[in-house]
Design a protein around this motif. Sequence first.
Motif, PDB file in Angstrom:
ATOM      1  N   ARG A   1      -0.898 -13.112   9.091  1.00  0.00           N
ATOM      2  CA  ARG A   1       0.477 -13.041   9.599  1.00  0.00           C
ATOM      3  C   ARG A   1       0.450 -12.314  10.949  1.00  0.00           C
ATOM      4  NH1 ARG A   1       1.632  -8.594   5.041  1.00  0.00           N
ATOM      5  NH2 ARG A   1       0.911  -6.791   6.232  1.00  0.00           N
TER       6      ARG A   1
ATOM      7  N   ARG B   1      -3.804 -14.892  -1.057  1.00  0.00           N
ATOM      8  CA  ARG B   1      -3.100 -13.683  -0.620  1.00  0.00           C
ATOM      9  C   ARG B   1      -3.844 -12.986   0.520  1.00  0.00           C
ATOM     10  NH1 ARG B   1      -0.660  -9.072  -3.566  1.00  0.00           N
ATOM     11  NH2 ARG B   1      -2.000  -9.326  -5.378  1.00  0.00           N
TER      12      ARG B   1
ATOM     13  N   THR C   1       2.787   1.596  -1.364  1.00  0.00           N
ATOM     14  CA  THR C   1       3.734   0.851  -0.524  1.00  0.00           C
ATOM     15  C   THR C   1       3.841  -0.614  -0.949  1.00  0.00           C
ATOM     16  OG1 THR C   1       2.124   0.281   1.201  1.00  0.00           O
ATOM     17  CG2 THR C   1       3.311   2.356   1.473  1.00  0.00           C
TER      18      THR C   1
ATOM     19  N   ASP D   1      -2.046 -12.244   3.998  1.00  0.00           N
ATOM     20  CA  ASP D   1      -1.900 -10.850   4.431  1.00  0.00           C
ATOM     21  C   ASP D   1      -2.647 -10.582   5.739  1.00  0.00           C
ATOM     22  OD1 ASP D   1      -0.462 -10.567   2.108  1.00  0.00           O
ATOM     23  OD2 ASP D   1      -1.956  -9.378   1.035  1.00  0.00           O
TER      24      ASP D   1
ATOM     25  N   ARG E   1      -1.363  -2.083   3.444  1.00  0.00           N
ATOM     26  CA  ARG E   1      -2.136  -3.000   4.285  1.00  0.00           C
ATOM     27  C   ARG E   1      -2.187  -2.540   5.745  1.00  0.00           C
ATOM     28  NH1 ARG E   1      -1.877  -4.349  -0.232  1.00  0.00           N
ATOM     29  NH2 ARG E   1      -2.112  -6.385  -1.207  1.00  0.00           N
ATOM     30  N   ASP E   2      -1.151  -1.777   6.143  1.00  0.00           N
ATOM     31  CA  ASP E   2      -1.014  -1.405   7.561  1.00  0.00           C
ATOM     32  C   ASP E   2      -0.711   0.079   7.698  1.00  0.00           C
ATOM     33  OD1 ASP E   2       1.489  -1.411   6.374  1.00  0.00           O
ATOM     34  OD2 ASP E   2       2.525  -2.095   8.167  1.00  0.00           O
TER      35      ASP E   2
ATOM     36  N   ARG F   1       9.560  -5.621   7.350  1.00  0.00           N
ATOM     37  CA  ARG F   1       8.650  -4.516   7.653  1.00  0.00           C
ATOM     38  C   ARG F   1       9.407  -3.368   8.340  1.00  0.00           C
ATOM     39  NH1 ARG F   1       3.972  -6.317   5.979  1.00  0.00           N
ATOM     40  NH2 ARG F   1       3.131  -4.254   6.373  1.00  0.00           N
TER      41      ARG F   1
ATOM     42  N   SER G   1       6.645 -10.020   2.982  1.00  0.00           N
ATOM     43  CA  SER G   1       6.084  -8.955   3.814  1.00  0.00           C
ATOM     44  C   SER G   1       5.650  -9.475   5.191  1.00  0.00           C
ATOM     45  CB  SER G   1       4.901  -8.279   3.115  1.00  0.00           C
ATOM     46  OG  SER G   1       3.794  -9.142   3.069  1.00  0.00           O
TER      47      SER G   1
ATOM     48  N   ARG H   1       7.019  -5.231  -3.037  1.00  0.00           N
ATOM     49  CA  ARG H   1       7.272  -5.989  -4.262  1.00  0.00           C
ATOM     50  C   ARG H   1       8.745  -5.910  -4.663  1.00  0.00           C
ATOM     51  NH1 ARG H   1       2.969  -7.379  -7.724  1.00  0.00           N
ATOM     52  NH2 ARG H   1       0.995  -7.096  -6.635  1.00  0.00           N
TER      53      ARG H   1
HETATM   54  O1   DC Z   1      -0.605  -3.861  -2.867  1.00  0.00           O
HETATM   55  P1   DC Z   1       0.188  -4.973  -3.553  1.00  0.00           P
HETATM   56  O2   DC Z   1      -0.659  -6.116  -4.014  1.00  0.00           O
HETATM   57  O3   DC Z   1       1.079  -4.449  -4.624  1.00  0.00           O
HETATM   58  O4   DC Z   1       1.144  -5.537  -2.373  1.00  0.00           O
HETATM   59  C1   DC Z   1       1.970  -6.646  -2.549  1.00  0.00           C
HETATM   60  C2   DC Z   1       2.138  -7.376  -1.224  1.00  0.00           C
HETATM   61  O5   DC Z   1       2.876  -6.563  -0.307  1.00  0.00           O
HETATM   62  C3   DC Z   1       0.849  -7.724  -0.504  1.00  0.00           C
HETATM   63  O6   DC Z   1       0.428  -9.052  -0.771  1.00  0.00           O
HETATM   64  C4   DC Z   1       1.148  -7.537   0.957  1.00  0.00           C
HETATM   65  C5   DC Z   1       2.377  -6.690   1.009  1.00  0.00           C
HETATM   66  N1   DC Z   1       2.139  -5.352   1.579  1.00  0.00           N
HETATM   67  C6   DC Z   1       2.197  -5.237   2.947  1.00  0.00           C
HETATM   68  O7   DC Z   1       2.381  -6.230   3.642  1.00  0.00           O
HETATM   69  N2   DC Z   1       2.061  -4.019   3.525  1.00  0.00           N
HETATM   70  C7   DC Z   1       1.844  -2.919   2.782  1.00  0.00           C
HETATM   71  N3   DC Z   1       1.719  -1.738   3.375  1.00  0.00           N
HETATM   72  C8   DC Z   1       1.748  -3.034   1.377  1.00  0.00           C
HETATM   73  C9   DC Z   1       1.886  -4.269   0.802  1.00  0.00           C
END
Ligand code: DC
Length: 225
Positions: free
Chosen positions: A189, A182, A36, A186, A132-133, A111, A105, A41
Amino acid sequence: MGEKKRAVAIDGPSGAGKSTLARAVARKLGFRYVDTGAIYRSVGYFAFSKGVAPSDWEAVMKLLPEISLEISYDGDGLQHMSINGRDVTREIRLPEISMYASRVSAIPAVRDFLMETQRSMARTHDVIMDGRDIGTVVLPGADVKIFLTATPEDRAMRRYLELKERGTPQDYNKLLTEIRERDYNDSHRSAAPLRPAEDAVVLDTTGNTFEQSFQLLLRTIEERL
Ligand code: DC
């Protein structure tokens, strides 16, 4: 179709090895791997390519109706991303896009915009989805939830070695600062911050080899499925 699909949610900070491990485990179990981060990205990249600052929430939100995302998979199970018919799989990995993705994000409308794309994948396939979520918001009913983490130093070192190997070395301290920044974005927020779901198994891969982490993750998932 018909029978209920199984879902494994893997969340955690950047650089913990989520994507490499999740892809390997998905292949082993015959699940589809959904990255995701690549979806966020792609939106970050679109803003970047249009010259829109990720801090300008209004402007980013105005771009959303112009975006048509497509996710496809090649024979190796590698996920490809296209925006409006153009393959951006490579471009979204550029270092400047990491920060763009992290910033866009944080926008709740972004989102919301991506929610259905993610959930629809889990309705049609057995998935291992990383992000992340995923365990907290996207797939709260996932069969297995993992929170995969490692110390910032360990994650920066992995990234350092990976870039060196690729022939594009970067300063270790700079990478460590970026990882910390980061992590902070992340997890601080207000929209769906990075945190382990209450029912997630926390796995710390600090100091592990790939094989050790792979076995640990596979065992944890197999025991619970
Ligand atoms: O996993 P990644 O580093 O490729 O993700 C890039 C950015 O996307 C990360 O800094 C936070 C966001 N992200 C998010 O908020 N929720 C997700 N489910 C996946 C990524």
